[in-house]
Design a protein around this motif. Sequence first.
Motif, PDB file in Angstrom:
ATOM      1  N   TYR A  90     -41.376 -23.724 -16.776  1.00  0.00           N
ATOM      2  CA  TYR A  90     -40.213 -22.868 -17.023  1.00  0.00           C
ATOM      3  C   TYR A  90     -39.947 -21.999 -15.797  1.00  0.00           C
ATOM      4  O   TYR A  90     -40.868 -21.379 -15.238  1.00  0.00           O
ATOM      5  CB  TYR A  90     -40.436 -21.985 -18.248  1.00  0.00           C
ATOM      6  N   GLU A 135     -36.817 -19.335 -13.760  1.00  0.00           N
ATOM      7  CA  GLU A 135     -35.641 -18.491 -13.930  1.00  0.00           C
ATOM      8  C   GLU A 135     -34.728 -18.652 -12.722  1.00  0.00           C
ATOM      9  O   GLU A 135     -35.190 -18.686 -11.582  1.00  0.00           O
ATOM     10  CB  GLU A 135     -36.050 -17.025 -14.072  1.00  0.00           C
ATOM     11  N   CYS A 158     -41.315 -18.370 -14.640  1.00  0.00           N
ATOM     12  CA  CYS A 158     -41.162 -17.384 -15.712  1.00  0.00           C
ATOM     13  C   CYS A 158     -41.806 -17.915 -16.983  1.00  0.00           C
ATOM     14  O   CYS A 158     -42.184 -19.086 -17.062  1.00  0.00           O
ATOM     15  CB  CYS A 158     -39.680 -17.057 -15.957  1.00  0.00           C
ATOM     16  N   GLU A 159     -41.925 -17.039 -17.962  1.00  0.00           N
ATOM     17  CA  GLU A 159     -42.478 -17.431 -19.255  1.00  0.00           C
ATOM     18  C   GLU A 159     -41.409 -18.127 -20.103  1.00  0.00           C
ATOM     19  O   GLU A 159     -40.211 -17.904 -19.915  1.00  0.00           O
ATOM     20  CB  GLU A 159     -42.999 -16.197 -20.005  1.00  0.00           C
ATOM     21  N   LYS A 160     -41.850 -18.908 -21.074  1.00  0.00           N
ATOM     22  CA  LYS A 160     -40.948 -19.630 -21.962  1.00  0.00           C
ATOM     23  C   LYS A 160     -40.041 -18.672 -22.733  1.00  0.00           C
ATOM     24  O   LYS A 160     -38.872 -18.980 -23.028  1.00  0.00           O
ATOM     25  CB  LYS A 160     -41.755 -20.497 -22.932  1.00  0.00           C
ATOM     26  N   ASN A 198     -38.639 -15.928 -21.781  1.00  0.00           N
ATOM     27  CA  ASN A 198     -37.607 -15.268 -20.984  1.00  0.00           C
ATOM     28  C   ASN A 198     -36.228 -15.758 -21.426  1.00  0.00           C
ATOM     29  O   ASN A 198     -36.010 -16.961 -21.529  1.00  0.00           O
ATOM     30  CB  ASN A 198     -37.842 -15.604 -19.493  1.00  0.00           C
ATOM     31  N   ASN A 203     -33.610 -16.148 -19.924  1.00  0.00           N
ATOM     32  CA  ASN A 203     -32.972 -17.002 -18.920  1.00  0.00           C
ATOM     33  C   ASN A 203     -33.790 -18.244 -18.588  1.00  0.00           C
ATOM     34  O   ASN A 203     -33.413 -19.008 -17.686  1.00  0.00           O
ATOM     35  CB  ASN A 203     -32.741 -16.215 -17.624  1.00  0.00           C
ATOM     36  N   ALA A 204     -34.899 -18.442 -19.276  1.00  0.00           N
ATOM     37  CA  ALA A 204     -35.810 -19.542 -18.932  1.00  0.00           C
ATOM     38  C   ALA A 204     -35.122 -20.895 -19.082  1.00  0.00           C
ATOM     39  O   ALA A 204     -34.404 -21.142 -20.048  1.00  0.00           O
ATOM     40  CB  ALA A 204     -37.049 -19.485 -19.815  1.00  0.00           C
ATOM     41  N   HIS A 207     -36.098 -25.078 -18.974  1.00  0.00           N
ATOM     42  CA  HIS A 207     -37.176 -26.070 -18.992  1.00  0.00           C
ATOM     43  C   HIS A 207     -36.752 -27.189 -18.052  1.00  0.00           C
ATOM     44  O   HIS A 207     -36.100 -28.132 -18.440  1.00  0.00           O
ATOM     45  CB  HIS A 207     -37.384 -26.581 -20.420  1.00  0.00           C
TER      46      HIS A 207
END
Length: 610
Positions: free
Chosen positions: A429, A431, A446-448, A450, A452-453, A455
């Motif tokens: 992931y 941003e 970024c983390e899942k 977020n 704005n994430a 994949h």
Amino acid sequence: MGNSGTESVDRKQKIRDRYKGVDASELEVIPAKAVEGLGESTSIRRVAAYVRVSTDNDEQTSSYELQKNYYTEYIKAQPGWEFVGIYDDEGISGTSLEHRKGMQQLIEDCKAGKIDLVLTKSIARFARNIVDCLSVIETLKNLDPPVGVKFEADNIYTLDSNGRMILTILASVAEEESHSKSIIMNWSIDRRFSRGLFLTPALLGYNQDEDGNLVVNESEAQTVRVIYYLYLNGFSFTEIAELLTEYGRKTKLGNTEWNPGTIAGVIANERHCGDVLARKTFTPNFLTHKSKKNNNDRTQYRQRDHHEAIVSREVYNAANHLRASRNYTRKNRPLPVLSVVDDGILRGYVPFDKDWTGFSAEEYREASESVMQEEQENNAEVMNRLNLSGYEVVRAQYFSTLQNPAMTISNGKLRFNTSCLKKFEDVEYVELLLNSVDRCVAIRPCEKGNPNAIHWGRLKEGRWCASTLGCRGLAKTLFDIMEWEEGLKYRFRGQFVEQGDNKLMLFELDEPEMIKIEEIVLPPKEEEAEGKTVKQTIYIFPPEWAGTFGQPITSIAQVGILQQEHYAGNWDVLRPAAEIKEMNTFTADGLNALLHEAEEIMEGWTDTNE
């Protein structure tokens, strides 16, 4: 010449002699079957009546009942007539047959041979659309046996020889009367609205006092507030409808079953913020009665603060801003907040949701500039100190291979190649961030969770597979900023930079590869009837590239890129973006406060139900 004239006279005389005819005594005359007049029939006639009024008010209802009673008694009183029944349409307009169930049933029963004669008050009651009127008359006349219609007020019987001519004239008059009434009604409505005299139909959250004014109904108003507050915090129409159904909240009609369409209607109604917008729809054709959304086709009238608001205008505007980006709202995400990274290597970069179209290119530029003024001054000093005049940044296209990171945007789709994913190793992931001043897109892990994430790929059997992603918001913004041409594919070469655990990738927007796909027809081979159609890839390069290897280092943006590669400060790649309060309708804290208020209201509903 003389013979020609004599022949002409003889030919004309022969024509005259032929048209004298034969002796009448030599002909047998077989008379046609006489058409019976309305009062001449000796057989039993099955008679029905058709009645209609166009509105549901009390006065028209009286007229409707009088017509029904009159025709029932009249038909039963006539010798030789058999009463079939009354076919009626109440509260239905006469300008179209589409919704007139009574008229449709009458026609079907005539076709089935159940009716010989139809009585009706007038052409205007029968139909105001001349095409429909004559079509029905012709249909009934052509049945076997034919069915006649008697218009009492107009004294017309459709099976009479002169009935159709008179009927055509009077039906035209009736249609024009309907048109005139439509014009007068629209004029009256326009005058009413221009004086601020608005129609106030029943609306969730309000009651009407004796003067027709909207007065807040506090119990219903709680439901309205919960709808707006949950929606702004990412709840979908479906989820809100399910919650209200579960709590047993009532719609304005008293139903406890909610649906997404009802929720959308509440969000869209400006009266909940105290405003009134008149003539949101209009009827372009008085015959079809089909309404159309008013996109500045007719004059509209708005009055702000017309009545007490249930939600603030800021809440209303924000909710409808969110609703306008339909692709975004399907993702069930809260209202985006404009923010900017205020320090570190990504200073001036704005986190970007690839689907959100609610911020303009100008707003992104202002957000970047809000923290970049000092940086730009420093960059100018670096340019003077380094004296880079005469140098060029060699274009990445001259060194491009499949191993180079690349980002492609075309037709509202975004794709990163597998080389991008490999550079970040195990990062699924990332941003997106945009700096519209430097005209550069950055990617950081970024983390899942977020908002704005994205994949951007996945591991499959130990190998990275890149995903193709929709990017309606990103594409719209970049095409606006860069003034790109629609229909082309744009590919950008990425620069991967890292320091320890800090990793990011930069894509300069100024010099993309532009790719156009065209279909061409190859010349046919000897054994082929026609040539084969194939797709050809065309690479487009700007004319200013001729005679150069790259672009002169004259812009702050390029120096900024160089600085980032040799950045000496604290990289702080994962530094959270700071909200720009003056540029946002709501901050994240403000949205959380609305959510908390909605939860408190619903807790009160639970207590009440218990």
